[in-house]
Design an enzyme around this catalytic site. Structure first.
Site, PDB file in Angstrom:
ATOM      1  N   GLU A 180       0.845  -1.184   0.000  1.00 12.96           N
ATOM      2  CA  GLU A 180       0.000   0.000   0.000  1.00 12.96           C
ATOM      3  C   GLU A 180       0.884   1.239   0.000  1.00 12.96           C
ATOM      4  OE1 GLU A 180      -3.934   1.382   2.437  1.00 12.96           O
ATOM      5  OE2 GLU A 180      -1.985   1.488   3.355  1.00 12.96           O
ATOM      6  N   GLU A 189       4.975   7.904  -3.549  1.00 10.88           N
ATOM      7  CA  GLU A 189       5.761   7.183  -2.544  1.00 10.88           C
ATOM      8  C   GLU A 189       6.699   6.155  -3.169  1.00 10.88           C
ATOM      9  OE1 GLU A 189       3.455   5.601   0.629  1.00 10.88           O
ATOM     10  OE2 GLU A 189       2.693   7.553   1.261  1.00 10.88           O
TER      11      GLU A 189
END
Length: 720
Positions: A180, A189
């Site tokens: 995730e 990210e």
């Protein structure tokens, strides 16, 4: 983060035994960088990892994790439910080897271990490995695993995934990957390079991936508010006050960074005009090795006349290969529309994944109804960018040394006529009684440096610019002529106050000490961390003239009781999360509500207007004054709040009003009605039902000048 070899590189040969010991010690600790809010200095915190056999580990320091989005994510029941269902659908083979990258508290790893046990994996060689490189979170994960009896069913690695090796860490390549590592933009990210490295080094052939696919969407919008967040040049032209941060031919010398900016766009629904239907931008298939770069040319038919000020974007996650489990970050108006594709479950407000805004340049791009516009979308490994009307290439100064990029809210503030007028009038009044003053701009304010230099040709302006430094100096040189002053008037020293000496000031006394205050890089902090201005004033005390003019002259801590049900839910204490006990994380993650004893969560910075449903339950109260005519010192304040509306009080919003000129009552307020500033939000231990005339609340606050922190306490009573 310092590496072992950096610390060993001292010029002395280390004996092999000492080297092994130091390496082992370095492998079990991490260094966390923290900014001192009053000085701007960086400080290193050491985070130690306990040995494996320590069953009573010390929890990681609360301040490291309380300001992260982990708690909000764990309170997102739609997200948790979707991942659980997808993991259960993926784990069907009892010999599955599952790898969880960016494991956080270990929730997905525990889901995988439970699913593996359900198909007999504990006796058939199945395994779950969790990779979490951030040591404070890794420490917390071990506590969660122990609390759920999972410490022997999930193998934890405090490493980046590109540091894992099959054969050393993993017994064999993983055939299921769960992760995730997603942000509001999807890619920020490092999702793509992480998946690429995993496919190359850590995964078996044809692995199962959760999530399976993601699709990004966009929509053209017109919004005066969004326009003000990026078009400084035209907004300061409307101000018509003679100060030019972006002179003609240099319209982009100060701008927002060309990137997607995360924002809660539901809060803008009533003031946005939609100029197109939602359109698909990119589809990312995680079930195969992703590409690093792609480009898409999209034709968009407009639905009405208007100016395209921005593209609002979001993503939809397909978590399973069958296409039955979805999660969407779409704004409310798009979730209610069938044009996006399959219907998505409605979900609660959450703060960890927002929508994103990409700003058009200038006044926006004019569009007429049914016009077809060309959009070029590109993505690299970490971001998605847009260019509308491909032939309309804009001048880009971003590679030039004089170009400054600021946050959208700072851009809007610099273009705000009322804000500019307040500073201009205050400085004008100060200069009428100061002849050839020596002025110190104590922060990173470009506006004040330009303003004083152009208003007072005989002044000497010393810009501290602790954040802007050389870039600030280059910028001032570029705009000096357009603002009718000589660059020789300004000296940029690029230092923090603790490093300034009388030599820097040419041994002259300071007649004017001014600030907005604004410190580059500190915009997202709590409001009182701008009391760094007070700390600077204190350090410069011996260099101030006896009648020095100080602006702002005072700060006033204000507060208002609030109903904040959405924010409360996202920050509330955890118990059961999809069948796993997470109560051990509450204190460390800064949870609020129904905690043991008198514990309460930390005061955190938010744009209150973006916090879902909000309602003011009281008038605004003053709690504490900070007098900048005096050196910094501890302060204490208290007040009694009387409620003006019925409702559930979840806490209070708190901010600082900056008094520029006390005699003329010139005050800049930064409360919830002013959308360019963040406020502090202190949530209560328990929500309180309040009624006008029956409920009162007592609030106390104390300011610690050694840390720059303010602590709050409150109690409520109900009158019969």
């Amino acid at each position: 983060m310092p590496s072992c070899c950096c610390l060993l590189g001292l010029g002395f040969p280390s004996p092999p035994s000492a080297l092994r010991i130091l390496r082992r010690r370095m492998a079990s600790r991490a260094f966390q960088l923290r900014l001192n809010p009053l000085t701007g200095d960086s400080e290193w915190l050491v985070v130690e990892e306990e040995e494996e056999e320590d069953h009573h580990p010390t929890p990681p320091p609360k301040q490291l994790l309380a300001t992260t989005s982990y708690l909000d994510m764990l309170n997102d029941s739609a997200r948790n439910r979707a991942y659980r269902r997808a993991i259960e659908a993926a784990v069907t083979d009892p010999s599955s080897r599952v790898l969880d990258i960016g494991a956080g508290t270990g929730l997905l790893s525990m889901m995988a271990a439970r699913a593996l046990a359900a198909v007999g994996g504990e006796t058939r060689g199945g395994s779950v490995s969790a990779c979490e490189s951030y040591l404070p979170m890794g420490k917390l994960m071990r506590r969660v695993l122990r609390a759920n009896g999972m410490e022997n069913r999930v193998k934890v690695f405090h490493k980046r995934s590109d540091e894992l090796k099959v054969g050393d860490d993993l017994d064999s390549p993983a055939d299921i990957l769960v992760s995730e590592i997603l942000d509001s933009e999807l890619l920020g990210e490092g999702l793509i390079p992480t998946l690429q490295q995993a496919y190359d080094m850590l995964l078996a052939k044809n692995p199962k991936i959760v999530p399976y696919r993601a699709t990004t969407y966009g929509q053209l919008v017109e919004s005066t508010f969004l326009w003000k967040l990026h078009d400084l040049h035209n907004n300061e032209a409307n101000a018509a006050d003679g100060v030019w941060l972006t002179p003609g031919e240099m319209e982009r010398i100060v701008s927002v960074k060309p990137q997607q900016h995360a924002m809660q766009c539901d809060a803008l629904e009533d003031e946005i005009r939609l100029l197109s239907e939602p359109f698909k931008v990119f589809e990312f298939d995680f079930w195969k090795r992703p590409d690093s770069h792609r480009e898409a040319n999209i034709k968009i038919q407009t639905t009405r006349d208007g100016y395209v000020h921005a593209i609002i974007s979001w993503w939809v996650l397909q978590l399973d290969s069958a296409g039955s489990i979805f999660y969407s970050t779409a704004p409310r108006w798009a979730r209610q529309s069938s044009s996006e594709g399959p219907q998505r479950d409605m979900k609660d407000w959450c703060d960890h994944w927002k929508q994103c805004v990409w700003f058009m340049q200038g006044k926006g791009i004019p569009a007429t109804e049914d016009q077809v516009l060309s959009l070029r979308a590109r993505h690299n490994q970490t971001s998605i960018s847009y260019q509308l009307n491909i032939n309309d290439e804009a001048c880009d100064r971003s590679s030039k040394g004089d170009h400054l990029t600021l946050l959208p809210e700072r851009i809007a503030l610099y273009g705000d006529k009322d804000w500019r007028s307040a500073l201009i009038n205050t400085i004008k009044n100060a200069l009428t009684v100061k002849s050839s003053p020596t002025c110190v701009v104590a922060d990173d304010s470009m506006f004040l440096a330009l303003l004083i230099s152009s208003m007072s040709p005989t002044s000497k302006v010393i810009a501290m610019y602790p954040g802007l430094r050389d870039k600030g100096a280059a910028y001032l040189r570029s705009v000096a002529d357009a603002n009718n002053f000589s660059i020789d008037q300004i000296q940029v020293i690029g230092k923090r106050a603790s490093s300034i000496t009388a030599d820097d000031l040419k041994h002259k006394k300071v007649n004017l000490l001014v600030g907005e205050p604004f410190y580059l890089g500190s915009e997202g902090m709590l409001p009182w961390q701008n009391l760094r201005f007070w700390s600077v004033r204190t350090l410069l005390d011996s260099m101030l003239s006896e009648d020095a003019f100080i602006m702002p002259c005072k700060g006033i801590l204000k507060l208002c009781a609030m109903s904040l049900p959405d924010l409360w839910r996202s920050r509330s204490s955890l118990k059961d999360v999809e069948g796993f006990d997470h109560s051990v994380v509450n204190e460390t993650l800064g949870a609020c509500g129904y905690l043991p004893g008198d514990q309460q969560g930390p005061c955190l910075p938010y744009y209150v207007w973006q916090c879902g449903y909000t309602k003011k339950l009281s008038k605004v109260y003053s709690l504490m004054d900070f007098n900048f005519s005096e050196p910094i010192h501890s302060c204490f304040g208290k007040t009694k709040i009387e409620f003006s509306h019925d409702g559930t009080c979840h806490g209070f919003a708190v901010w600082i009003d900056w008094v520029l000129d006390e005699r003329k009552s010139v005050v800049l307020t930064t409360g919830p009605d002013n959308r360019y500033w963040k406020q502090g939000v202190q949530l209560f231990g328990k929500p309180v039902e309040v009624n006008p005339g029956k409920s009162v609340m007592h609030v106390e606050a104390s300011f610690d000048p050694s840390t720059g922190e303010i602590t709050f306490s409150s109690s409520s009573t109900t009158c019969s």
